[in-house]
Design an enzyme around this catalytic site. Structure first.
Site, PDB file in Angstrom:
ATOM      1  N   TYR A  42       0.831  -1.218   0.000  1.00  0.00           N
ATOM      2  CA  TYR A  42       0.000   0.000   0.000  1.00  0.00           C
ATOM      3  C   TYR A  42       0.864   1.267   0.000  1.00  0.00           C
ATOM      4  O   TYR A  42       0.783   2.099  -0.908  1.00  0.00           O
ATOM      5  CB  TYR A  42      -0.931  -0.053   1.215  1.00  0.00           C
ATOM      6  CG  TYR A  42      -1.711   1.195   1.525  1.00  0.00           C
ATOM      7  CD1 TYR A  42      -2.333   1.936   0.529  1.00  0.00           C
ATOM      8  CD2 TYR A  42      -1.850   1.616   2.856  1.00  0.00           C
ATOM      9  CE1 TYR A  42      -3.070   3.073   0.837  1.00  0.00           C
ATOM     10  CE2 TYR A  42      -2.591   2.741   3.168  1.00  0.00           C
ATOM     11  CZ  TYR A  42      -3.189   3.473   2.158  1.00  0.00           C
ATOM     12  OH  TYR A  42      -3.922   4.589   2.473  1.00  0.00           O
TER      13      TYR A  42
ATOM     14  N   ASP B  48      10.168  -7.249  -2.930  1.00  0.00           N
ATOM     15  CA  ASP B  48       8.924  -7.595  -2.230  1.00  0.00           C
ATOM     16  C   ASP B  48       8.760  -9.108  -2.292  1.00  0.00           C
ATOM     17  O   ASP B  48       9.019  -9.712  -3.338  1.00  0.00           O
ATOM     18  CB  ASP B  48       7.734  -6.903  -2.930  1.00  0.00           C
ATOM     19  CG  ASP B  48       6.514  -6.767  -2.025  1.00  0.00           C
ATOM     20  OD1 ASP B  48       6.100  -5.630  -1.761  1.00  0.00           O
ATOM     21  OD2 ASP B  48       5.982  -7.814  -1.584  1.00  0.00           O
TER      22      ASP B  48
ATOM     23  N   PHE C 104       9.781  -0.485   3.751  1.00  0.00           N
ATOM     24  CA  PHE C 104       8.350  -0.547   4.072  1.00  0.00           C
ATOM     25  C   PHE C 104       7.876  -1.966   4.383  1.00  0.00           C
ATOM     26  O   PHE C 104       6.798  -2.136   4.950  1.00  0.00           O
ATOM     27  CB  PHE C 104       7.510  -0.035   2.889  1.00  0.00           C
ATOM     28  CG  PHE C 104       7.717   1.413   2.551  1.00  0.00           C
ATOM     29  CD1 PHE C 104       7.149   2.408   3.327  1.00  0.00           C
ATOM     30  CD2 PHE C 104       8.468   1.786   1.449  1.00  0.00           C
ATOM     31  CE1 PHE C 104       7.330   3.747   3.014  1.00  0.00           C
ATOM     32  CE2 PHE C 104       8.650   3.119   1.124  1.00  0.00           C
ATOM     33  CZ  PHE C 104       8.082   4.104   1.907  1.00  0.00           C
TER      34      PHE C 104
ATOM     35  N   TYR D 144       3.571  -6.255  17.699  1.00  0.00           N
ATOM     36  CA  TYR D 144       3.760  -5.414  16.506  1.00  0.00           C
ATOM     37  C   TYR D 144       4.555  -4.164  16.872  1.00  0.00           C
ATOM     38  O   TYR D 144       5.584  -3.862  16.256  1.00  0.00           O
ATOM     39  CB  TYR D 144       2.402  -5.042  15.893  1.00  0.00           C
ATOM     40  CG  TYR D 144       2.531  -3.978  14.840  1.00  0.00           C
ATOM     41  CD1 TYR D 144       3.175  -4.256  13.634  1.00  0.00           C
ATOM     42  CD2 TYR D 144       2.065  -2.680  15.059  1.00  0.00           C
ATOM     43  CE1 TYR D 144       3.339  -3.267  12.669  1.00  0.00           C
ATOM     44  CE2 TYR D 144       2.227  -1.692  14.104  1.00  0.00           C
ATOM     45  CZ  TYR D 144       2.864  -1.987  12.917  1.00  0.00           C
ATOM     46  OH  TYR D 144       3.032  -1.006  11.978  1.00  0.00           O
TER      47      TYR D 144
ATOM     48  N   LYS E  81       8.801  -3.181  15.902  1.00  0.00           N
ATOM     49  CA  LYS E  81       9.303  -1.963  15.251  1.00  0.00           C
ATOM     50  C   LYS E  81      10.188  -1.163  16.213  1.00  0.00           C
ATOM     51  O   LYS E  81      11.169  -0.553  15.799  1.00  0.00           O
ATOM     52  CB  LYS E  81       8.115  -1.100  14.808  1.00  0.00           C
ATOM     53  CG  LYS E  81       7.243  -1.752  13.744  1.00  0.00           C
ATOM     54  CD  LYS E  81       7.727  -1.382  12.371  1.00  0.00           C
ATOM     55  CE  LYS E  81       6.809  -1.891  11.285  1.00  0.00           C
ATOM     56  NZ  LYS E  81       7.180  -1.388   9.972  1.00  0.00           N
TER      57      LYS E  81
ATOM     58  N   ARG F 163      -8.557   9.124  16.172  1.00  0.00           N
ATOM     59  CA  ARG F 163      -7.272   8.803  15.555  1.00  0.00           C
ATOM     60  C   ARG F 163      -6.857   9.901  14.580  1.00  0.00           C
ATOM     61  O   ARG F 163      -7.699  10.598  14.025  1.00  0.00           O
ATOM     62  CB  ARG F 163      -7.370   7.469  14.765  1.00  0.00           C
ATOM     63  CG  ARG F 163      -7.609   6.244  15.635  1.00  0.00           C
ATOM     64  CD  ARG F 163      -6.385   5.902  16.459  1.00  0.00           C
ATOM     65  NE  ARG F 163      -6.580   4.726  17.280  1.00  0.00           N
ATOM     66  CZ  ARG F 163      -7.100   4.721  18.510  1.00  0.00           C
ATOM     67  NH1 ARG F 163      -7.505   5.854  19.065  1.00  0.00           N
ATOM     68  NH2 ARG F 163      -7.201   3.604  19.197  1.00  0.00           N
TER      69      ARG F 163
ATOM     70  N   ARG G 125     -12.402  -2.684  21.461  1.00  0.00           N
ATOM     71  CA  ARG G 125     -11.402  -3.665  21.024  1.00  0.00           C
ATOM     72  C   ARG G 125     -10.229  -3.558  21.993  1.00  0.00           C
ATOM     73  O   ARG G 125      -9.796  -2.450  22.317  1.00  0.00           O
ATOM     74  CB  ARG G 125     -10.961  -3.326  19.600  1.00  0.00           C
ATOM     75  CG  ARG G 125      -9.980  -4.296  18.999  1.00  0.00           C
ATOM     76  CD  ARG G 125      -9.724  -3.982  17.527  1.00  0.00           C
ATOM     77  NE  ARG G 125      -9.030  -2.713  17.326  1.00  0.00           N
ATOM     78  CZ  ARG G 125      -8.655  -2.244  16.130  1.00  0.00           C
ATOM     79  NH1 ARG G 125      -8.942  -2.936  15.029  1.00  0.00           N
ATOM     80  NH2 ARG G 125      -8.034  -1.100  16.022  1.00  0.00           N
TER      81      ARG G 125
ATOM     82  N   ASP H  21      -7.041  -0.675  22.468  1.00  0.00           N
ATOM     83  CA  ASP H  21      -7.261   0.576  21.739  1.00  0.00           C
ATOM     84  C   ASP H  21      -7.280   1.754  22.708  1.00  0.00           C
ATOM     85  O   ASP H  21      -8.218   1.892  23.496  1.00  0.00           O
ATOM     86  CB  ASP H  21      -8.623   0.550  21.020  1.00  0.00           C
ATOM     87  CG  ASP H  21      -8.536   0.009  19.609  1.00  0.00           C
ATOM     88  OD1 ASP H  21      -7.417  -0.071  19.070  1.00  0.00           O
ATOM     89  OD2 ASP H  21      -9.591  -0.330  19.051  1.00  0.00           O
TER      90      ASP H  21
HETATM   91  N1  UDP Z   1     -12.392   0.575  14.434  1.00  0.00           N
HETATM   92  C1  UDP Z   1     -13.744   0.295  14.570  1.00  0.00           C
HETATM   93  N2  UDP Z   1     -14.255  -0.741  13.830  1.00  0.00           N
HETATM   94  C2  UDP Z   1     -13.519  -1.479  12.962  1.00  0.00           C
HETATM   95  C3  UDP Z   1     -12.139  -1.164  12.812  1.00  0.00           C
HETATM   96  C4  UDP Z   1     -11.617  -0.125  13.575  1.00  0.00           C
HETATM   97  O1  UDP Z   1     -14.466   0.920  15.340  1.00  0.00           O
HETATM   98  O2  UDP Z   1     -14.050  -2.415  12.348  1.00  0.00           O
HETATM   99  C5  UDP Z   1     -11.810   1.688  15.218  1.00  0.00           C
HETATM  100  C6  UDP Z   1     -10.668   1.259  16.122  1.00  0.00           C
HETATM  101  O3  UDP Z   1     -11.156   0.906  17.391  1.00  0.00           O
HETATM  102  C7  UDP Z   1      -9.808   2.510  16.154  1.00  0.00           C
HETATM  103  C8  UDP Z   1     -10.076   3.184  14.813  1.00  0.00           C
HETATM  104  O4  UDP Z   1     -11.257   2.600  14.309  1.00  0.00           O
HETATM  105  O5  UDP Z   1     -10.232   3.373  17.161  1.00  0.00           O
HETATM  106  C9  UDP Z   1      -8.966   2.962  13.815  1.00  0.00           C
HETATM  107  O6  UDP Z   1      -8.684   1.588  13.770  1.00  0.00           O
HETATM  108  P1  UDP Z   1      -7.718   0.932  12.687  1.00  0.00           P
HETATM  109  O7  UDP Z   1      -7.772  -0.560  12.903  1.00  0.00           O
HETATM  110  O8  UDP Z   1      -8.069   1.452  11.335  1.00  0.00           O
HETATM  111  O9  UDP Z   1      -6.293   1.508  13.031  1.00  0.00           O
HETATM  112  P2  UDP Z   1      -5.470   1.513  14.423  1.00  0.00           P
HETATM  113  O10 UDP Z   1      -5.846   2.806  15.099  1.00  0.00           O
HETATM  114  O11 UDP Z   1      -5.857   0.299  15.190  1.00  0.00           O
HETATM  115  O12 UDP Z   1      -4.054   1.501  13.956  1.00  0.00           O
END
Ligand code: UDP
Length: 330
Positions: A11, A31, A73, A141, A145, A222, A282, A285
């Site tokens: 990407y 790649d 990347f 993860y 990094k 975010r 989740r 988060d």
């Molecule tokens: N999120 C959500 N539903 C989904 C996927 C993500 O509500 O199906 C929320 C997640 O909890 C976070 C935001 O969207 O707050 C961004 O999530 P993503 O997985 O895109 O990126 P991350 O912040 O985890 O790197």
């Protein structure tokens, strides 16, 4: 400049190839195609189907193409998978980087631009996040990094000719302006593509992970940075790096949008209903994550061009709506 781009079929890498060509550089792609898409790479760009662990082969490629800098990347990117399969992440992301850096050392390539992540901060105590905010990654993860960042510091400490920049990405989103390349992860886990899949009817609905966060509307906030802006910072860095540089930069636009705001914007941009399920949080988060990017703006002159979330989502929609199956021939 002759630049090896690992993960150049992915990407972010595919957008980097476009910009490097536009800036007059000569990218060479490496790649393993485990997730990348061969057809993103222009015909005039040399491509090697090689894995990061193939140190000898990478050294040959570096030599053959007189590579002057590496943009790295190639990596696995799923937090959830990293919790289930930590060794896979340490092998690919940490050991993979070591193998690449060994090949560079052998051939004498001294410039390195690294994709790090805001996940190296974990659940930071201060917001916005600055580069000096304490890094306490909370999953493999982020740690995979973070280790590479430490390895880079160690190399720079012993080799005065080595110069690197490590970018800590916030949430990368959007697609190329012409809609010909974009995000195609299998499986997709990121919010914006999933919301757009729900708008297209490619999935039944989108689940909002948590509505009881201490944010203005209860959903997570975010910092969404457009992929082309993100890549521009890498081009600026590779052109600016000099001996002894050990640079760390946040890459975000400096403020965030909530999950509800993303949904509302997606509805407006697509003109479609987005069936939504309000679910539980989740695990892992944080309520909000956004960057202070003053450092990269000041030191590299980086200025994000696509800070309007409508525009970011519209560019992603352009890609997804014209490529409903991503790169798979539809
Ligand atoms: N999120 C959500 N539903 C989904 C996927 C993500 O509500 O199906 C929320 C997640 O909890 C976070 C935001 O969207 O707050 C961004 O999530 P993503 O997985 O895109 O990126 P991350 O912040 O985890 O790197």
């Amino acid at each position: 400049m002759n630049i090896l781009v690992t993960g150049g079929a992915g990407y972010i890498g595919s957008h980097a190839i476009r910009q490097l060509l536009e800036a007059g550089h000569f990218p060479v792609v490496l790649d393993n195609l485990s997730y990348g898409h061969r057809n993103t790479i222009p015909n005039n760009v040399p491509f090697y189907h090689v894995d990061l662990k193939e140190t000898d082969r990478i050294a040959e490629i570096l030599r053959e193409h007189h590579i002057e800098a590496v943009m790295h990347f190639a990596a696995l990117i799923s937090v959830g998978e990293s919790v289930q399969k930590p060794l896979l992440y340490y092998r690919n992301n940490t050991a993979g980087a070591v193998s690449l850096l060994e090949a560079m050392e052998r051939v004498g390539v001294k410039r390195f631009v690294f994709s790090s992540t805001a996940a190296t901060y974990g659940e930071p105590e201060e917001m916005p996040i600055v580069e000096t905010t304490k890094q306490q990654p909370i999953n493999p993860y982020g740690r995979s990094k973070w280790f590479v960042e430490q390895i880079l510091r160690d190399i720079a400490a012993t080799d005065p000719k080595f110069g690197f920049a490590a970018f800590r990405y916030f949430n990368v989103a959007g697609a190329s302006e012409d809609g010909t390349i974009g995000e195609d992860h299998q499986p997709e886990t990121h919010l914006i593509p999933l919301v757009l899949f729900a708008a297209m009817g490619k999935r039944n609905n989108i689940t909002v992970f948590g509505t009881d966060y201490p944010t203005s509307d209860g959903t997570c906030v975010r910092d969404y940075v457009h992929v082309n802006d993100l890549v521009t910072a890498h081009v600026l860095a590779v052109e600016a790096l000099s001996d002894g540089d050990a640079r760390f930069y946040n890459l975000g636009i400096g403020y965030g949008y909530s999950v509800r705001e993303i949904l509302d914007t997606a509805k407006k941009v697509t003109g479609k209903e987005i069936p939504t399920v309000f679910g539980l949080r989740r695990e892992g988060d944080p309520a909000q994550l956004f960057a202070n990017s003053d450092k990269v703006q000041k030191e590299l002159g980086w200025q994000p061009q696509h800070t309007d979330i409508d525009e970011v989502i519209a560019s992603a929609w352009h890609w997804h709506s014209t490529h409903p199956n991503g790169y798979a021939v539809s």
